[in-house]
Design a protein around this motif. Structure first.
Motif, PDB file in Angstrom:
ATOM      1  N   ALA A  54     -18.005   5.463  18.266  1.00 28.66           N
ATOM      2  CA  ALA A  54     -19.341   4.917  17.562  1.00 28.66           C
ATOM      3  C   ALA A  54     -18.709   4.466  16.206  1.00 28.66           C
ATOM      4  CB  ALA A  54     -20.368   6.100  17.248  1.00 28.66           C
ATOM      5  N   PRO A  55     -19.691   3.784  15.568  1.00 24.39           N
ATOM      6  CA  PRO A  55     -19.224   3.045  14.298  1.00 24.39           C
ATOM      7  C   PRO A  55     -18.950   4.316  13.103  1.00 24.39           C
ATOM      8  CG  PRO A  55     -21.269   2.214  15.012  1.00 24.39           C
ATOM      9  CD  PRO A  55     -21.064   3.295  15.976  1.00 24.39           C
ATOM     10  N   GLU A  56     -19.412   5.487  13.057  1.00 28.95           N
ATOM     11  CA  GLU A  56     -18.952   6.575  12.520  1.00 28.95           C
ATOM     12  C   GLU A  56     -17.717   6.933  12.725  1.00 28.95           C
ATOM     13  OE1 GLU A  56     -21.955   8.373  15.207  1.00 28.95           O
ATOM     14  OE2 GLU A  56     -21.620   6.502  14.368  1.00 28.95           O
ATOM     15  N   ASP A  57     -17.111   6.636  13.762  1.00 30.71           N
ATOM     16  CA  ASP A  57     -15.675   7.088  14.231  1.00 30.71           C
ATOM     17  C   ASP A  57     -14.792   6.179  13.676  1.00 30.71           C
ATOM     18  OD1 ASP A  57     -16.885   8.989  15.724  1.00 30.71           O
ATOM     19  OD2 ASP A  57     -16.910   8.051  17.580  1.00 30.71           O
ATOM     20  N   ASP A  58     -15.285   5.001  12.989  1.00 35.60           N
ATOM     21  CA  ASP A  58     -14.152   4.188  12.394  1.00 35.60           C
ATOM     22  C   ASP A  58     -13.249   4.959  11.465  1.00 35.60           C
ATOM     23  OD1 ASP A  58     -15.300   2.102  13.949  1.00 35.60           O
ATOM     24  OD2 ASP A  58     -16.555   1.391  12.500  1.00 35.60           O
ATOM     25  N   HIS A  80      -9.148   5.264  11.306  1.00 30.87           N
ATOM     26  CA  HIS A  80      -8.285   4.750  10.149  1.00 30.87           C
ATOM     27  C   HIS A  80      -7.492   5.642   9.794  1.00 30.87           C
ATOM     28  CE1 HIS A  80     -11.129   1.215   8.850  1.00 30.87           C
ATOM     29  NE2 HIS A  80     -10.788   0.991   9.948  1.00 30.87           N
ATOM     30  N   GLU A  81      -7.925   7.037   9.646  1.00 32.01           N
ATOM     31  CA  GLU A  81      -7.055   8.277   9.384  1.00 32.01           C
ATOM     32  C   GLU A  81      -5.871   8.479  10.311  1.00 32.01           C
ATOM     33  OE1 GLU A  81      -9.094  11.939   8.909  1.00 32.01           O
ATOM     34  OE2 GLU A  81     -10.559  10.888   7.536  1.00 32.01           O
ATOM     35  N   LEU A  82      -6.433   8.054  11.695  1.00 31.82           N
ATOM     36  CA  LEU A  82      -5.173   8.407  12.700  1.00 31.82           C
ATOM     37  C   LEU A  82      -4.383   7.187  12.545  1.00 31.82           C
ATOM     38  CD1 LEU A  82      -7.617   9.230  15.630  1.00 31.82           C
ATOM     39  CD2 LEU A  82      -5.916  10.875  14.620  1.00 31.82           C
ATOM     40  N   MET A  83      -4.400   6.113  12.455  1.00 32.31           N
ATOM     41  CA  MET A  83      -3.665   4.883  12.180  1.00 32.31           C
ATOM     42  C   MET A  83      -2.733   5.445  11.012  1.00 32.31           C
ATOM     43  SD  MET A  83      -3.162   2.637  14.277  1.00 32.31           S
ATOM     44  CE  MET A  83      -2.639   1.122  13.759  1.00 32.31           C
ATOM     45  N   ALA A  84      -3.354   5.585   9.754  1.00 36.37           N
ATOM     46  CA  ALA A  84      -2.306   6.130   8.796  1.00 36.37           C
ATOM     47  C   ALA A  84      -1.619   7.141   9.065  1.00 36.37           C
ATOM     48  CB  ALA A  84      -3.311   6.604   7.510  1.00 36.37           C
ATOM     49  N   ALA A  85      -1.819   8.023  10.035  1.00 35.31           N
ATOM     50  CA  ALA A  85      -0.831   9.109  10.572  1.00 35.31           C
ATOM     51  C   ALA A  85       0.158   8.509  11.501  1.00 35.31           C
ATOM     52  CB  ALA A  85      -1.744  10.285  11.042  1.00 35.31           C
ATOM     53  N   VAL A  86      -0.278   7.545  12.338  1.00 37.84           N
ATOM     54  CA  VAL A  86       0.767   6.919  13.284  1.00 37.84           C
ATOM     55  C   VAL A  86       1.638   6.028  12.498  1.00 37.84           C
ATOM     56  CG1 VAL A  86       0.761   5.345  15.006  1.00 37.84           C
ATOM     57  CG2 VAL A  86      -0.863   6.840  14.986  1.00 37.84           C
ATOM     58  N   ALA A  87       1.369   5.461  11.199  1.00 40.87           N
ATOM     59  CA  ALA A  87       2.282   4.737  10.509  1.00 40.87           C
ATOM     60  C   ALA A  87       3.402   5.811   9.644  1.00 40.87           C
ATOM     61  CB  ALA A  87       1.463   3.964   9.381  1.00 40.87           C
ATOM     62  N   ARG A  88       3.003   7.081   9.869  1.00 43.50           N
ATOM     63  CA  ARG A  88       4.003   7.992   9.319  1.00 43.50           C
ATOM     64  C   ARG A  88       4.613   8.750  10.700  1.00 43.50           C
ATOM     65  NH1 ARG A  88      -0.586   9.442   6.254  1.00 43.50           N
ATOM     66  NH2 ARG A  88      -1.052  11.375   7.490  1.00 43.50           N
ATOM     67  N   GLU A 139      -3.878  -2.895   8.330  1.00 42.87           N
ATOM     68  CA  GLU A 139      -4.463  -2.844   7.226  1.00 42.87           C
ATOM     69  C   GLU A 139      -5.710  -2.624   7.719  1.00 42.87           C
ATOM     70  OE1 GLU A 139      -3.778  -5.886   4.341  1.00 42.87           O
ATOM     71  OE2 GLU A 139      -1.512  -5.900   4.288  1.00 42.87           O
ATOM     72  N   PRO A 140      -6.592  -1.532   7.198  1.00 45.19           N
ATOM     73  CA  PRO A 140      -7.747  -1.080   7.522  1.00 45.19           C
ATOM     74  C   PRO A 140      -8.620  -2.328   7.139  1.00 45.19           C
ATOM     75  CG  PRO A 140      -7.281   0.215   5.972  1.00 45.19           C
ATOM     76  CD  PRO A 140      -6.033  -0.534   6.223  1.00 45.19           C
ATOM     77  N   LYS A 141      -8.678  -3.525   7.239  1.00 44.98           N
ATOM     78  CA  LYS A 141      -9.864  -4.462   6.565  1.00 44.98           C
ATOM     79  C   LYS A 141     -10.744  -4.367   7.655  1.00 44.98           C
ATOM     80  CE  LYS A 141      -6.421  -7.597   4.476  1.00 44.98           C
ATOM     81  NZ  LYS A 141      -5.610  -8.581   4.636  1.00 44.98           N
ATOM     82  N   ALA A 142     -10.550  -4.095   9.096  1.00 47.35           N
ATOM     83  CA  ALA A 142     -11.751  -4.536  10.005  1.00 47.35           C
ATOM     84  C   ALA A 142     -11.575  -3.011  10.874  1.00 47.35           C
ATOM     85  CB  ALA A 142     -11.390  -5.497  10.842  1.00 47.35           C
ATOM     86  N   LYS A 143     -12.567  -2.915  11.651  1.00 48.68           N
ATOM     87  CA  LYS A 143     -12.397  -1.734  12.556  1.00 48.68           C
ATOM     88  C   LYS A 143     -11.268  -1.776  13.562  1.00 48.68           C
ATOM     89  CE  LYS A 143     -16.618  -2.426  14.524  1.00 48.68           C
ATOM     90  NZ  LYS A 143     -17.617  -2.087  15.486  1.00 48.68           N
ATOM     91  N   PHE A 144     -10.800  -0.634  13.830  1.00 48.68           N
ATOM     92  CA  PHE A 144      -9.477  -0.401  14.480  1.00 48.68           C
ATOM     93  C   PHE A 144      -9.685  -1.288  15.860  1.00 48.68           C
ATOM     94  CE2 PHE A 144      -7.511   1.844  18.021  1.00 48.68           C
ATOM     95  CZ  PHE A 144      -6.067   1.413  17.575  1.00 48.68           C
TER      96      PHE A 144
END
Lengths: 186, 124
Positions: free
Chosen positions: A6-10, A14-22, A72-77
């Motif tokens: 759902a949209p609220e999960d975006d 974003h948090e998960l992607m930031a963690a994956v980047a680490r 970059e979190p410009k749009a939804k994952f």
């Protein structure tokens, strides 16, 4: 089939992607759990074959892992992942040279109780065959707008066309399906 | 004119209101319950029902496990086996080298042909 986030999960994506980047493997696993279901459904409807869809989705998530630091979190994952999947599908079609693979549907034995399932698989096989016979862009438009219910602007952007051109692709795709159905009935 | 647009939208987006563009929802609501509009939507519904028969199965747990394990860098994937292979090769070379040297030292023909100094000169 796993539900679409759902949209609220975006924000969580974003948090998960930031963690994956680490290079957080657990975050990556969580991201896969959240998006594997719809990704596989999208790829299967686009390619028409389950095993090809599985390979493609595996490649897509490998790109997520490899490209997380540049994301970059410009749009939804999910929008970004749709683009990755769509581009991989187009690469696949180009590599295949437009030739459609023969439908190779595995049907179960004629065991008692399987008739209903068999009928269901036959119905599904007809849709696979009809979708596979469509031009790639018409199929992509139908999968994105009908099955995935993506907003018109997003689907048009993914396909690199205007909203008007998207509507034309959808109309032609559905008209071809109607014709296919009518010919099948006669 | 509006009915033509309604027909175009039904041909592109199908029967279900939720799939129509937001800017056409007013048009949908105006025509959907009229006899002409209902007939157009009924035709679109046949294509919808056909498409609905294709429901991909959920991914099997094996795929989720394969995809969900992040790829390790090559040096981590192959580091330990490569190190073991290199160590075995080095050990094998050392053992083989020692054996060859012993054999040459012990072999009177080799000593005769090469001589003790020649053996040292060629680095054995």
């Amino acid at each position: 089939m796993e539900r679409k986030p759902a949209p609220e999960d975006d924000a969580l994506d974003h948090e998960l992607m930031a963690a994956v980047a680490r290079r957080d493997g657990r975050a990556f696993t969580r991201l896969v759990e959240r998006h594997l279901g719809w990704s596989l459904g999208f790829a299967e409807r686009m390619l028409g074959a389950r095993h090809e869809a599985e390979d493609l989705v595996q490649t897509a998530f490998l790109r997520v892992w490899q490209g997380a630091s540049r994301w970059e979190p410009k749009a939804k994952f999910s929008t970004w992942l749709y683009r990755v999947l769509h581009n991989l599908c187009m690469d696949h079609f180009r590599a295949r040279g437009g030739a459609q693979e023969a439908l190779d549907e595995e049907l179960p034995d004629d065991a008692p109780g399987n008739e209903e399932r068999l009928a269901g698989l036959q119905r599904e096989a007809r849709v696979r065959a009809a979708l596979a016979a469509l031009p790639d862009r018409q199929r992509a438009a139908l999968v994105l707008c009908y099955y995935e219910e993506r907003p018109q602007a997003e689907a048009a952007s993914l396909l690199g066309v205007s909203v008007g051109a998207l509507e034309s692709l959808l109309s032609r795709g559905r008209a071809a399906l109607r014709k296919w159905l009518q010919e099948e009935l006669h | 004119m509006d009915l033509n647009r309604f027909k175009d939208c039904a041909a592109a987006y199908g029967k279900e209101r939720r799939r129509w563009p937001a800017q056409e929802l007013e048009l949908y609501d105006r025509f959907a319950r009229t006899p002409e509009g209902a007939a157009i939507l009924a035709q679109a519904e046949r294509t919808d029902r056909f498409l609905d028969a294709f429901v991909p199965a959920a991914p099997d747990p094996g795929l989720a496990r394969r995809v969900g394990v992040p790829a390790k860098p090559a040096w981590r994937r192959f580091g330990a086996p490569a190190a073991a292979l290199a160590a075995s090769a080095a050990l094998g070379f050392a053992v083989g080298f020692a054996q060859v040297r012993d054999e040459i030292d012990a072999d009177p023909v080799a000593r005769l042909l090469l001589g003790p100094q020649s053996v040292q000169e060629i680095g054995l």
